[in-house]
Design a protein around this motif. Sequence first.
Motif, PDB file in Angstrom:
ATOM      1  N   GLY A  82       0.818  -1.202   0.000  1.00 58.33           N
ATOM      2  CA  GLY A  82       0.000   0.000   0.000  1.00 58.33           C
ATOM      3  C   GLY A  82       0.851   1.251   0.000  1.00 58.33           C
ATOM      4  N   TYR A  83       0.293   2.297  -0.571  1.00 53.90           N
ATOM      5  CA  TYR A  83       1.049   3.546  -0.691  1.00 53.90           C
ATOM      6  C   TYR A  83       1.414   4.141   0.664  1.00 53.90           C
ATOM      7  N   ALA A 135      -1.548  13.158 -11.148  1.00 51.82           N
ATOM      8  CA  ALA A 135      -0.516  13.379 -10.149  1.00 51.82           C
ATOM      9  C   ALA A 135       0.368  14.560 -10.488  1.00 51.82           C
ATOM     10  N   CYS A 136       0.406  14.947 -11.737  1.00 53.58           N
ATOM     11  CA  CYS A 136       1.298  16.021 -12.148  1.00 53.58           C
ATOM     12  C   CYS A 136       0.734  17.378 -11.746  1.00 53.58           C
ATOM     13  N   GLY A 137      -0.506  17.648 -12.083  1.00 53.53           N
ATOM     14  CA  GLY A 137      -1.122  18.908 -11.712  1.00 53.53           C
ATOM     15  C   GLY A 137      -0.281  20.106 -12.061  1.00 53.53           C
ATOM     16  N   ASP A 138      -0.152  21.049 -11.134  1.00 54.47           N
ATOM     17  CA  ASP A 138       0.664  22.241 -11.372  1.00 54.47           C
ATOM     18  C   ASP A 138       2.028  22.107 -10.700  1.00 54.47           C
ATOM     19  N   ASN A 139       2.447  20.878 -10.466  1.00 55.51           N
ATOM     20  CA  ASN A 139       3.712  20.582  -9.826  1.00 55.51           C
ATOM     21  C   ASN A 139       4.882  21.129 -10.662  1.00 55.51           C
ATOM     22  N   PRO A 181       0.604  15.985  -3.449  1.00 57.33           N
ATOM     23  CA  PRO A 181       1.173  17.113  -2.694  1.00 57.33           C
ATOM     24  C   PRO A 181       2.642  16.951  -2.295  1.00 57.33           C
ATOM     25  N   THR A 182       3.272  15.833  -2.611  1.00 51.71           N
ATOM     26  CA  THR A 182       4.649  15.587  -2.167  1.00 51.71           C
ATOM     27  C   THR A 182       5.714  16.242  -3.029  1.00 51.71           C
ATOM     28  N   GLY A 183       5.341  16.683  -4.220  1.00 44.43           N
ATOM     29  CA  GLY A 183       6.335  17.231  -5.140  1.00 44.43           C
ATOM     30  C   GLY A 183       6.986  16.168  -5.996  1.00 44.43           C
ATOM     31  N   ILE A 184       6.509  14.932  -5.902  1.00 45.98           N
ATOM     32  CA  ILE A 184       7.033  13.844  -6.729  1.00 45.98           C
ATOM     33  C   ILE A 184       6.203  13.777  -8.011  1.00 45.98           C
ATOM     34  N   MET A 185       6.895  13.752  -9.152  1.00 43.18           N
ATOM     35  CA  MET A 185       6.227  13.623 -10.444  1.00 43.18           C
ATOM     36  C   MET A 185       5.895  12.152 -10.673  1.00 43.18           C
ATOM     37  N   LEU A 186       4.681  11.873 -11.083  1.00 45.24           N
ATOM     38  CA  LEU A 186       4.235  10.500 -11.287  1.00 45.24           C
ATOM     39  C   LEU A 186       4.050  10.230 -12.770  1.00 45.24           C
ATOM     40  N   MET A 187       4.725   9.196 -13.259  1.00 44.29           N
ATOM     41  CA  MET A 187       4.619   8.787 -14.652  1.00 44.29           C
ATOM     42  C   MET A 187       4.074   7.360 -14.656  1.00 44.29           C
ATOM     43  N   GLN A 242      -3.625  10.540  -5.237  1.00 44.93           N
ATOM     44  CA  GLN A 242      -3.978  11.688  -4.410  1.00 44.93           C
ATOM     45  C   GLN A 242      -2.932  11.930  -3.320  1.00 44.93           C
ATOM     46  N   ALA A 243      -2.366  10.869  -2.771  1.00 45.09           N
ATOM     47  CA  ALA A 243      -1.351  11.007  -1.709  1.00 45.09           C
ATOM     48  C   ALA A 243      -0.027  11.521  -2.268  1.00 45.09           C
TER      49      ALA A 243
END
Length: 143
Positions: free
Chosen positions: A45-46, A134-138, A76-82, A72-73
């Motif tokens: 689990g995440y 997950a990327c959003g405005d990161n 907000p961490t600043g990690i880019m998700l691919m 969603q978790a």
Amino acid sequence: MIIAVPTADGTVDQHFGSAREFTIYHTDEFDEIAAVETVEAPGTGYEAILPLLIEKGVKIIICGRIGAYAVQAIKPTGIMLMGGASGNAADRVNDFLGGTLKFYSPSEPIAAAPAKGDARGEGDGLETDGNVAACGDNPVCTL
């Protein structure tokens, strides 16, 4: 830059939350892989995995499928998700570094499917590729 990939036998594990190990790639100033380490997942689990990745200084996660609550978790961490990647993990990292990472054929998108479980214990989260959500405005996404 530090990139994490959930792996199984050197390939991208298709289920982020149930991955048994993560391969961590450290890159140099030339965007080449400088060091590689494999770490055992501290649980499933995440909620168990994400603190490890944050501690390791991960800035990018390249993965297969990932649950909506995990997305969603991570947001907000600043990690880019691919998400949506498959195949040899090192090849996918090199593809990313070279700007040629492809996740799947546009004619054959990975459809959302019921997740095996989620943090709320309801099992109703969707497992998706996670790319845009997950990327959003990161700011990391502008690399």
